[in-house]
Motif scaffolding. Structure first.
Motif, PDB file in Angstrom:
ATOM      1  N   LEU A  41      91.736  17.885 -19.877  1.00 32.07           N
ATOM      2  CA  LEU A  41      93.193  17.896 -19.803  1.00 32.07           C
ATOM      3  C   LEU A  41      93.625  16.989 -18.655  1.00 32.07           C
ATOM      4  CD1 LEU A  41      93.569  21.748 -20.124  1.00 32.07           C
ATOM      5  CD2 LEU A  41      94.129  20.092 -21.911  1.00 32.07           C
ATOM      6  N   GLY A  42      94.739  16.322 -18.849  1.00 29.79           N
ATOM      7  CA  GLY A  42      95.168  15.430 -17.782  1.00 29.79           C
ATOM      8  C   GLY A  42      96.579  14.938 -17.950  1.00 29.79           C
ATOM      9  N   ALA A  43      96.966  14.082 -17.028  1.00 27.20           N
ATOM     10  CA  ALA A  43      98.293  13.480 -17.047  1.00 27.20           C
ATOM     11  C   ALA A  43      98.197  12.107 -17.675  1.00 27.20           C
ATOM     12  CB  ALA A  43      98.834  13.355 -15.630  1.00 27.20           C
ATOM     13  N   GLY A  44      99.079  11.860 -18.578  1.00 34.87           N
ATOM     14  CA  GLY A  44      99.120  10.550 -19.219  1.00 34.87           C
ATOM     15  C   GLY A  44     100.541  10.010 -19.260  1.00 34.87           C
ATOM     16  N   GLY A  45     101.206   9.864 -18.131  1.00 32.76           N
ATOM     17  CA  GLY A  45     100.577  10.043 -16.826  1.00 32.76           C
ATOM     18  C   GLY A  45     101.543  10.604 -15.824  1.00 32.76           C
ATOM     19  N   VAL A  46     101.018  10.704 -14.595  1.00 30.39           N
ATOM     20  CA  VAL A  46     101.857  10.937 -13.426  1.00 30.39           C
ATOM     21  C   VAL A  46     102.478   9.600 -13.014  1.00 30.39           C
ATOM     22  CG1 VAL A  46     101.745  11.346 -10.925  1.00 30.39           C
ATOM     23  CG2 VAL A  46     100.723  12.979 -12.496  1.00 30.39           C
ATOM     24  N   MET A  47     103.785   9.605 -12.812  1.00 31.55           N
ATOM     25  CA  MET A  47     104.474   8.382 -12.373  1.00 31.55           C
ATOM     26  C   MET A  47     104.408   8.330 -10.851  1.00 31.55           C
ATOM     27  SD  MET A  47     105.301   7.024 -15.243  1.00 31.55           S
ATOM     28  CE  MET A  47     103.823   7.765 -15.933  1.00 31.55           C
ATOM     29  N   VAL A  70      93.394  16.080 -23.928  1.00 30.22           N
ATOM     30  CA  VAL A  70      94.837  16.164 -24.158  1.00 30.22           C
ATOM     31  C   VAL A  70      95.535  15.756 -22.868  1.00 30.22           C
ATOM     32  CG1 VAL A  70      96.798  17.597 -24.825  1.00 30.22           C
ATOM     33  CG2 VAL A  70      94.535  18.093 -25.779  1.00 30.22           C
ATOM     34  N   TRP A  71      96.496  14.849 -23.015  1.00 31.46           N
ATOM     35  CA  TRP A  71      97.249  14.385 -21.852  1.00 31.46           C
ATOM     36  C   TRP A  71      98.734  14.726 -22.015  1.00 31.46           C
ATOM     37  CZ3 TRP A  71      95.409   8.671 -20.674  1.00 31.46           C
ATOM     38  CH2 TRP A  71      94.155   8.717 -20.040  1.00 31.46           C
ATOM     39  N   TYR A  72      99.402  14.879 -20.870  1.00 28.40           N
ATOM     40  CA  TYR A  72     100.838  15.184 -20.819  1.00 28.40           C
ATOM     41  C   TYR A  72     101.527  14.160 -19.917  1.00 28.40           C
ATOM     42  CZ  TYR A  72      98.766  19.497 -22.449  1.00 28.40           C
ATOM     43  OH  TYR A  72      98.022  20.407 -23.153  1.00 28.40           O
ATOM     44  N   ALA A  73     102.702  13.698 -20.342  1.00 25.36           N
ATOM     45  CA  ALA A  73     103.400  12.629 -19.619  1.00 25.36           C
ATOM     46  C   ALA A  73     104.547  13.185 -18.787  1.00 25.36           C
ATOM     47  CB  ALA A  73     103.931  11.599 -20.614  1.00 25.36           C
ATOM     48  N   GLU A  74     104.708  12.606 -17.601  1.00 17.34           N
ATOM     49  CA  GLU A  74     105.804  12.993 -16.714  1.00 17.34           C
ATOM     50  C   GLU A  74     107.105  12.312 -17.139  1.00 17.34           C
ATOM     51  OE1 GLU A  74     107.240  12.368 -12.062  1.00 17.34           O
ATOM     52  OE2 GLU A  74     105.155  11.963 -12.604  1.00 17.34           O
ATOM     53  N   HIS A  75     108.076  13.110 -17.542  1.00 14.13           N
ATOM     54  CA  HIS A  75     109.422  12.625 -17.845  1.00 14.13           C
ATOM     55  C   HIS A  75     110.419  13.540 -17.150  1.00 14.13           C
ATOM     56  CE1 HIS A  75     108.281   9.686 -20.928  1.00 14.13           C
ATOM     57  NE2 HIS A  75     107.430  10.588 -21.387  1.00 14.13           N
ATOM     58  N   HIS A  76     111.549  12.980 -16.754  1.00 15.73           N
ATOM     59  CA  HIS A  76     112.564  13.773 -16.062  1.00 15.73           C
ATOM     60  C   HIS A  76     113.927  13.601 -16.735  1.00 15.73           C
ATOM     61  CE1 HIS A  76     109.870  14.700 -12.709  1.00 15.73           C
ATOM     62  NE2 HIS A  76     109.491  13.431 -12.758  1.00 15.73           N
ATOM     63  N   ASN A  77     114.727  14.652 -16.634  1.00 13.36           N
ATOM     64  CA  ASN A  77     116.110  14.622 -17.124  1.00 13.36           C
ATOM     65  C   ASN A  77     116.188  14.286 -18.602  1.00 13.36           C
ATOM     66  OD1 ASN A  77     118.918  14.860 -16.830  1.00 13.36           O
ATOM     67  ND2 ASN A  77     119.161  12.659 -16.483  1.00 13.36           N
ATOM     68  N   MET A  78     115.242  14.795 -19.386  1.00 18.17           N
ATOM     69  CA  MET A  78     115.243  14.582 -20.823  1.00 18.17           C
ATOM     70  C   MET A  78     115.251  15.945 -21.512  1.00 18.17           C
ATOM     71  SD  MET A  78     112.732  11.273 -21.279  1.00 18.17           S
ATOM     72  CE  MET A  78     113.381  10.931 -22.923  1.00 18.17           C
TER      73      MET A  78
END
Length: 330
Positions: free
Chosen positions: A73-79, A41-49
């Motif tokens: 588990l991981g980042a999909g992705g870190v910007m 499972v991956w989590y994406a970096e988003h800001h101001n949303m």
């Protein structure tokens, strides 16, 4: 599972839902994915949303990892332009020290935000131009071979957290191939260059200490439900919400205004952005997922289970896994 399948969790905050409730839903989804044999499972970096709760992927990964046992588990992705390579090496080195063998690190070049948010992050918009160099600096920290004399990532040094290059263009494909790293294509929202990018990556891939053969992960939206009507209604809800978030940036729209938006050029653009989607009953979705994998020439499909709420998302994850002949783990 007959097809290597993973989950991209966008940590949606539904209308009327708090960020805490969204994160609880992410825990439940990861637990569901673990039971059904999903790979990661991956989590994406988003800001101001306002509708996404994954602005701090490392923190979210740590929380979910504490409530699961085996799934990666991981980042999909870190910007990466938003951060220093050393900071990310330390963060993901810490995660790997706490949860050995379970942590991935996907890296993207886009800032994941607009210009005002880039300013608020105190980032230079030109930082994206340094992405290849920053990836190599980060990779060296994790390998225990720092490119900066006298500086090591602690934790992180020697952890060799697996890196993946994310992209939606030929740039990321070419970089992943040159560095001998896995490549993940963001076809779940930017499908235009999918086939060309994957072909380039496979053609130019150079084996490395990390990877001896190309590995492609392709993103796909999935809405699986017990009947086709329910699935299509849920996907239409997702399309409308996506359009509002893309165009509105915090504005409130009436249903009539959303109807107009969906029939406009912006609405047609959203339809094209979400064209890599599998929607329907389990049998229909299985066929669509398998066809997508063939078209994308993917080794792994990472699915964003789109839904109106957590329960629909959990049901979609279960139905897809069952359709692909997975058996829940007790």
């Amino acid at each position: 599972m007959s097809l290597p399948l993973s989950v991209l969790d966008l940590a949606h905050i539904a209308p009327g839902q708090s960020a805490g409730e969204s994160i609880a839903g992410s825990v439940a989804l990861a637990q569901q994915a673990e039971r059904y044999g999903y790979r990661r499972v991956w989590y994406a970096e988003h800001h101001n949303m306002a509708t996404i709760a994954s602005s701090a992927p490392a923190v979210l990964i740590a929380h979910v990892a504490a409530h699961t046992s085996t799934i990666r588990l991981g980042a999909g992705g870190v910007m990466l332009p938003n951060h220093s390579p050393l900071t990310i090496a330390e963060q993901f080195g810490t995660l790997a020290a706490i949860h050995p063998g379970r942590i991935d690190l996907g890296l993207g070049r886009a800032p994941g935000s607009d210009e005002k948010t880039t300013y608020a992050l105190r980032r230079d918009p030109a930082a994206a131009e340094e992405f290849p160099r920053d990836v190599q600096e980060l990779r060296a920290y994790l390998a225990g071979q720092s490119l900066v004399p006298g500086v090591d990532a602690v934790p992180g040094k020697g952890s060799r957290v697996p890196l993946h290059i994310l992209g939606s263009s030929l740039f990321g494909a070419r970089l992943a191939a040159a560095l001998g790293l896995p490549y993940a294509f963001a076809s779940h929202f930017a499908p235009q260059a999918l086939e060309a990018a994957v072909a380039l990556y496979r053609r130019e891939f150079q084996p490395s200490e990390d990877l001896d053969a190309p590995h492609v992960t392709a993103g796909l939206n999935v809405v699986a439900a017990d009947d086709e009507q329910t699935a299509r209604a849920a996907f239409e809800h997702v399309r409308r919400a996506f359009a509002v978030n893309l165009v509105g940036r915090g504005r409130t729209f009436t249903e009539a205004e959303v109807d107009l938006l969906m029939s406009s050029a912006a609405g047609m653009h959203v339809q094209q952005m979400l064209s890599c989607s599998a929607v329907g009953t389990p049998a229909q979705v299985r066929e669509q997922v398998e066809e997508f994998r063939r078209r994308a020439d993917a080794d792994e499909v990472i699915v964003a289970h789109q839904a109106r709420d957590t329960e629909e998302r959990l049901r979609s994850a279960a139905l897809l896994a069952e359709a692909l002949e997975s058996t829940p783990v007790a």
